[in-house]
Design a protein around this motif. Structure first.
Motif, PDB file in Angstrom:
ATOM      1  N   PHE A 133       0.801  -1.218   0.000  1.00  0.00           N
ATOM      2  CA  PHE A 133       0.000   0.000   0.000  1.00  0.00           C
ATOM      3  C   PHE A 133       0.845   1.284   0.000  1.00  0.00           C
ATOM      4  CE2 PHE A 133      -2.271   3.276   2.462  1.00  0.00           C
ATOM      5  CZ  PHE A 133      -3.379   3.465   1.652  1.00  0.00           C
ATOM      6  N   PRO A 134       1.864   1.380   0.906  1.00  0.00           N
ATOM      7  CA  PRO A 134       2.656   2.623   0.922  1.00  0.00           C
ATOM      8  C   PRO A 134       3.330   2.907  -0.413  1.00  0.00           C
ATOM      9  CG  PRO A 134       3.152   1.281   2.841  1.00  0.00           C
ATOM     10  CD  PRO A 134       2.304   0.446   1.933  1.00  0.00           C
ATOM     11  N   VAL A 135       3.812   1.848  -1.070  1.00  0.00           N
ATOM     12  CA  VAL A 135       4.484   2.041  -2.355  1.00  0.00           C
ATOM     13  C   VAL A 135       3.492   2.569  -3.389  1.00  0.00           C
ATOM     14  CG1 VAL A 135       5.867   0.930  -4.137  1.00  0.00           C
ATOM     15  CG2 VAL A 135       5.997   0.121  -1.770  1.00  0.00           C
ATOM     16  N   ALA A 136       2.289   2.025  -3.358  1.00  0.00           N
ATOM     17  CA  ALA A 136       1.281   2.428  -4.339  1.00  0.00           C
ATOM     18  C   ALA A 136       0.795   3.846  -4.091  1.00  0.00           C
ATOM     19  CB  ALA A 136       0.106   1.453  -4.293  1.00  0.00           C
ATOM     20  N   LEU A 137       1.000   4.304  -2.857  1.00  0.00           N
ATOM     21  CA  LEU A 137       0.572   5.653  -2.500  1.00  0.00           C
ATOM     22  C   LEU A 137       1.537   6.712  -3.017  1.00  0.00           C
ATOM     23  CD1 LEU A 137      -1.910   6.307  -0.861  1.00  0.00           C
ATOM     24  CD2 LEU A 137      -0.481   6.441   1.181  1.00  0.00           C
ATOM     25  N   LEU A 138       2.794   6.298  -3.171  1.00  0.00           N
ATOM     26  CA  LEU A 138       3.853   7.251  -3.503  1.00  0.00           C
ATOM     27  C   LEU A 138       3.569   8.068  -4.762  1.00  0.00           C
ATOM     28  CD1 LEU A 138       6.439   7.956  -2.019  1.00  0.00           C
ATOM     29  CD2 LEU A 138       7.672   6.505  -3.640  1.00  0.00           C
ATOM     30  N   PRO A 139       3.142   7.431  -5.878  1.00  0.00           N
ATOM     31  CA  PRO A 139       2.885   8.240  -7.082  1.00  0.00           C
ATOM     32  C   PRO A 139       1.834   9.313  -6.844  1.00  0.00           C
ATOM     33  CG  PRO A 139       2.933   5.924  -7.640  1.00  0.00           C
ATOM     34  CD  PRO A 139       2.981   5.992  -6.148  1.00  0.00           C
ATOM     35  N   LEU A 140       0.813   9.010  -6.049  1.00  0.00           N
ATOM     36  CA  LEU A 140      -0.220  10.001  -5.764  1.00  0.00           C
ATOM     37  C   LEU A 140       0.388  11.205  -5.036  1.00  0.00           C
ATOM     38  CD1 LEU A 140      -3.204  10.825  -5.723  1.00  0.00           C
ATOM     39  CD2 LEU A 140      -3.445   9.578  -3.574  1.00  0.00           C
ATOM     40  N   LEU A 141       1.296  10.908  -4.100  1.00  0.00           N
ATOM     41  CA  LEU A 141       1.951  11.988  -3.364  1.00  0.00           C
ATOM     42  C   LEU A 141       2.811  12.831  -4.296  1.00  0.00           C
ATOM     43  CD1 LEU A 141       3.010  10.072  -0.134  1.00  0.00           C
ATOM     44  CD2 LEU A 141       1.174  11.740  -0.385  1.00  0.00           C
ATOM     45  N   LEU A 142       3.578  12.164  -5.154  1.00  0.00           N
ATOM     46  CA  LEU A 142       4.449  12.894  -6.082  1.00  0.00           C
ATOM     47  C   LEU A 142       3.623  13.748  -7.039  1.00  0.00           C
ATOM     48  CD1 LEU A 142       7.192  10.258  -6.981  1.00  0.00           C
ATOM     49  CD2 LEU A 142       7.325  12.162  -5.366  1.00  0.00           C
ATOM     50  N   PHE A 143       2.531  13.174  -7.503  1.00  0.00           N
ATOM     51  CA  PHE A 143       1.652  13.893  -8.428  1.00  0.00           C
ATOM     52  C   PHE A 143       1.119  15.162  -7.756  1.00  0.00           C
ATOM     53  CE2 PHE A 143      -2.456  14.579 -10.578  1.00  0.00           C
ATOM     54  CZ  PHE A 143      -2.031  14.539 -11.904  1.00  0.00           C
ATOM     55  N   THR A 144       0.694  15.004  -6.507  1.00  0.00           N
ATOM     56  CA  THR A 144       0.126  16.143  -5.772  1.00  0.00           C
ATOM     57  C   THR A 144       1.172  17.228  -5.538  1.00  0.00           C
ATOM     58  OG1 THR A 144      -1.331  14.586  -4.664  1.00  0.00           O
ATOM     59  CG2 THR A 144      -1.156  16.777  -3.709  1.00  0.00           C
ATOM     60  N   VAL A 145       2.351  16.817  -5.064  1.00  0.00           N
ATOM     61  CA  VAL A 145       3.387  17.811  -4.777  1.00  0.00           C
ATOM     62  C   VAL A 145       3.859  18.478  -6.067  1.00  0.00           C
ATOM     63  CG1 VAL A 145       5.675  18.196  -3.790  1.00  0.00           C
ATOM     64  CG2 VAL A 145       4.114  16.619  -2.692  1.00  0.00           C
ATOM     65  N   GLY A 146       3.965  17.688  -7.118  1.00  0.00           N
ATOM     66  CA  GLY A 146       4.400  18.241  -8.401  1.00  0.00           C
ATOM     67  C   GLY A 146       3.446  19.326  -8.877  1.00  0.00           C
ATOM     68  N   LEU A 147       2.180  18.977  -8.871  1.00  0.00           N
ATOM     69  CA  LEU A 147       1.169  19.958  -9.268  1.00  0.00           C
ATOM     70  C   LEU A 147       1.172  21.134  -8.288  1.00  0.00           C
ATOM     71  CD1 LEU A 147      -0.502  19.525 -11.754  1.00  0.00           C
ATOM     72  CD2 LEU A 147      -2.378  18.674 -10.331  1.00  0.00           C
ATOM     73  N   GLY A 148       1.382  20.809  -7.015  1.00  0.00           N
ATOM     74  CA  GLY A 148       1.429  21.843  -5.973  1.00  0.00           C
ATOM     75  C   GLY A 148       2.565  22.826  -6.203  1.00  0.00           C
ATOM     76  N   PHE A 149       3.726  22.326  -6.609  1.00  0.00           N
ATOM     77  CA  PHE A 149       4.868  23.199  -6.929  1.00  0.00           C
ATOM     78  C   PHE A 149       4.452  24.238  -7.971  1.00  0.00           C
ATOM     79  CE2 PHE A 149       8.465  20.076  -5.729  1.00  0.00           C
ATOM     80  CZ  PHE A 149       8.737  20.786  -4.575  1.00  0.00           C
ATOM     81  N   LEU A 150       3.864  23.737  -9.060  1.00  0.00           N
ATOM     82  CA  LEU A 150       3.516  24.630 -10.168  1.00  0.00           C
ATOM     83  C   LEU A 150       2.444  25.632  -9.750  1.00  0.00           C
ATOM     84  CD1 LEU A 150       3.430  22.114 -13.145  1.00  0.00           C
ATOM     85  CD2 LEU A 150       5.273  23.656 -12.465  1.00  0.00           C
ATOM     86  N   LEU A 151       1.421  25.129  -9.042  1.00  0.00           N
ATOM     87  CA  LEU A 151       0.322  26.019  -8.669  1.00  0.00           C
ATOM     88  C   LEU A 151       0.759  27.038  -7.627  1.00  0.00           C
ATOM     89  CD1 LEU A 151      -2.577  23.440  -8.634  1.00  0.00           C
ATOM     90  CD2 LEU A 151      -2.238  25.320 -10.245  1.00  0.00           C
ATOM     91  N   SER A 152       1.687  26.649  -6.758  1.00  0.00           N
ATOM     92  CA  SER A 152       2.128  27.603  -5.735  1.00  0.00           C
ATOM     93  C   SER A 152       2.839  28.777  -6.398  1.00  0.00           C
ATOM     94  CB  SER A 152       3.047  26.921  -4.729  1.00  0.00           C
ATOM     95  OG  SER A 152       4.267  26.571  -5.330  1.00  0.00           O
TER      96      SER A 152
END
Lengths: 416, 287
Positions: free
Chosen positions: B172-191
């Motif tokens: 489960f934790p491994v499968a969660l990682l892409p979601l976290l990266l996706f969120t932070v990545g988008l978050g970087f741009l939007l910030s």
């Protein structure tokens, strides 16, 4: 090897948000595509906040950065700190930089002093182990006593500044950049700060101090750089720099009397200030006067609203030109106000038999209206006033004190 | 000379107009070195925001539990009264809804806090020189903390409803990682975008609500139709379905969708980080 090398550095800013919103995406887009930012030219709505400034400091040297508001001092400091990048030129910095652009930036009001020490330390780039080691020293320096475990929003402004300063100076930077923070705090704390700065400068820390307090600059820095509109006007011994700074204060006041100086009540323009003259003993207009000389203020007013029953209060205020501290407030006596029949054109004359101000640069303000008339627009006219020593101008700045009392000295004969 | 010897040991910084241009690999080195250096700062900022957040709040950390509980209770209610017909999801719907909303909130809350991170830290940015990434990472820390609290809640509800645990829970934790990266990545741009156009914060909040219905969050994806197509193209579908599958089903229902979404998330994260790193110098001027 220099600690700081600033080589023909310039920085431009946008004048308004409109241009900012246009240029920032443009610049960002360009730098992402790997294009040059075309930074060296000014576009519409931009101005040079720092313009072609160069200097070098060896390790342990201390320099004051002086100039009027908006002359680019703080921007230059931010460039040195890397908060802003130059648009032209290069900056070389050798060593760890500690910057006090604003004391306590990054403090969280809800957190305690203790928590904020660690956070502020981390923000300033100090290792937690180092903070832990120096924790007691920081607390002792800040002198906040029992408040250490209270949220900093309950701190007095003095305590807040002390804590912020304490963390920053205990970081032991190689280069310390300080922006006007010493102006706050009481006398004993200021002295403590200066002693501390002396001590760290003695260990070879390079210091740049931005200040409006010439006394502070003179106290700490043998050399100073005077900026005006982003340009270096003078760089050299502090005494010369401060003298030039005082000179530069004068012509900036282009007191123009125009129709905008009005006292209004909501809805209608009531009193217009149409003229102000400062006259000497021979009734000649002056802008420079001598301590102890008589001075006459002549104010010309125009009453616009004929329904006005009583003239609002008129006051002549004298302020310190640098700190804007109010030194004197000469009000029209109530008796005069009551006697006046508000006519179309009015002249008020105020005679000072002796201008008891110490030499220096002051600001004269004429204020119509004010106290208890919150909704009214207050008419305010500002004009500079330079006060010199009787006869000669030489050592104006070394005068201590704010007022001039014409003491007459003689040698006593034992009984008196 | 002794001074110049000691001086040469000191770190030297050079600030020029075109910082970092023309060094494509040097930038990655800088970025990783800086990330390594600023771990402590990110942690401190996280602790700062965390403790400040719950300090003047009567319910404190309970809020992290209450919000998803009430959210999923709404959907359970709608489902059980027949207002919303979701069909069989293979496990008790309460578990399904709670877990799904927990996963979704990583993305929606993450995006909201990340996109505000730079503007919220504006006062610091103009006065202190520090890696601005830490503001975004620290903001994401809050979301991660809530995630842990809520996952605890999910486990409690799973036990209460006697939902079986599959061994794939370990993945489960491994499968969660892409979601976290996706969120932070988008978050970087939007910030970054939010610094220039403050509209972004409002748009993100609105878009997050809307996006939730284009993603199989509270219901499984439909078999066909327009919504099915949209969902199959939506990278969030794979990123949310995969961890949920691993926890509740014991297998991946659509491994292909997860793989391409995960790859996209990783690429987005690194690209966004790099963009962020390249333009963060501009932020002090605009914030």
């Amino acid at each position: 090897m220099k600690a700081i090398q600033v080589n023909q550095v310039s920085k431009k800013f946008s004048q308004s948000l409109k241009y900012l919103m246009r240029y920032v995406p443009l610049d960002v887009g360009r730098s992402m595509l790997g294009l040059k930012r075309d930074a060296a030219r000014l576009r519409r709505g931009e101005f040079w906040a720092v313009d072609d400034v160069s200097f070098e400091l060896a390790p342990g040297e201390r320099m004051g950065l002086i100039g009027r508001n908006g002359s680019g001092k703080s921007t230059l400091l931010k460039l040195l700190n890397g908060i802003l990048l130059p648009d032209r030129g290069t900056i070389h910095i050798r060593g760890r930089v500690g910057a006090l652009i604003e004391v306590g930036a990054g403090f969280h009001p809800l957190l305690t002093g203790r928590e904020n020490i660690y956070i502020n330390g981390a923000i300033l780039g100090i290792k937690q182990a180092e903070i832990r080691r120096r924790f007691d020293e920081i607390v002792a320096f800040a002198d906040i006593g029992d408040f250490l475990d209270s949220p900093v929003k309950f701190y007095s402004s003095g305590m807040y500044v002390r804590l912020g300063f304490a963390v920053a100076v205990h970081a032991e930077p190689d280069i310390l950049l300080i922006d006007e923070v010493l102006a706050v705090g009481d006398f004993s704390f200021q002295k403590k700060c200066f002693d501390r700065l002396d001590a760290i400068a003695g260990r070879g820390t390079t210091i740049i101090l931005v200040s409006h307090s010439m006394a502070a600059v003179q106290r700490l820095c043998p050399q100073a750089l005077l900026l005006e509109r982003g340009k270096t006007v003078f760089h050299g011994p502090t005494s010369e720099a401060t003298a030039k700074y005082y000179e530069s204060l004068l012509p900036s006041y282009e007191a123009k009397i125009d129709s905008r100086i009005v006292h209004r009540v909501p809805g209608s323009m009531v009193v217009l200030l149409t003229g102000l003259d400062l006259l000497d003993a021979e009734a000649r207009p002056v802008q420079r006067v001598t301590s102890g000389d008589p001075l006459r203020f002549v104010l010309r007013l125009q009453v616009q609203d004929q329904a006005l029953k009583q003239l609002p209060r008129v006051a002549i205020r004298i302020l310190d030109a640098q700190t804007e501290e109010l030194l004197a407030n000469i009000q029209t006596p109530l008796q005069i106000i009551q006697e006046i029949r508000p006519d179309r054109d009015l002249t008020l004359v105020c005679d000072l038999p002796s201008l008891n101000l110490a030499p220096g640069i002051y600001q004269v303000e004429i204020k119509i209206g004010g106290d208890g008339e919150d909704l009214h627009e207050i008419a305010l006219l500002k004009q500079p006033l330079e006060v010199n020593w009787s006869g000669y101008v030489v050592d104006n700045m070394s005068y201590k004190g704010r007022i001039f009392l014409p003491g007459e000295w003689r040698i006593g004969n034992g009984s008196t | 000379m002794s001074t110049s010897e000691t001086m040469s040991d000191l770190e030297e910084r050079i600030y020029t107009p075109d910082q970092g241009r023309g060094r494509p690999f040097g930038i990655w080195q800088d970025m990783f070195a800086e990330a390594l250096r600023s771990r402590e700062l990110a942690w401190r900022l996280f602790v700062r925001d965390f403790s400040a957040r719950y300090k003047q709040s009567a319910l404190g950390i309970l809020w992290a539990l209450l919000i998803p509980l009430i959210g999923s209770a709404t959907f359970v209610f709608l489902n059980s009264t027949g207002v919303l017909n979701i069909g069989d999801v293979g496990v008790p719907y309460a578990v399904y809804a709670l877990l799904s909303l927990t996963l979704w909130q990583i993305f929606s809350n993450g995006l909201i806090v990340c996109s505000n991170a730079i503007v919220a830290g504006g006062n610091m940015i103009v006065k202190i020189n520090f890696p601005k990434e830490t503001l975004v990472v620290a903001a994401m820390g809050q979301v991660l903390f809530e995630l842990f609290v809520r996952l605890g809640l999910v486990v409690v509800v799973m036990i209460a409803t006697q939902t079986p645990f599959e061994w794939t829970i370990l993945l489960f934790p491994v499968a969660l990682l892409p979601l976290l990266l996706f969120t932070v990545g988008l978050g970087f741009l939007l910030s970054l975008l939010n610094v220039i156009f403050r509209d972004v914060a409002n748009v993100v909040t609105l878009a997050a609500t809307f996006l939730m219905f284009l993603t199989p969050v509270v219901y499984p994806p439909p078999e066909s139709g327009l919504l099915a197509t949209v969902m199959s193209l939506n990278p969030l579908s794979g990123l949310i379905t995969a961890p949920r599958d691993l926890l509740l089903r014991g297998y991946l229902s659509d491994p292909a969708s997860f793989l391409w979404s995960a790859a996209l998330a990783v690429i987005l994260f690194f690209a966004a980080w790099r963009v962020f790193h390249l333009v963060e110098y501009k932020m002090a001027e605009a914030v």
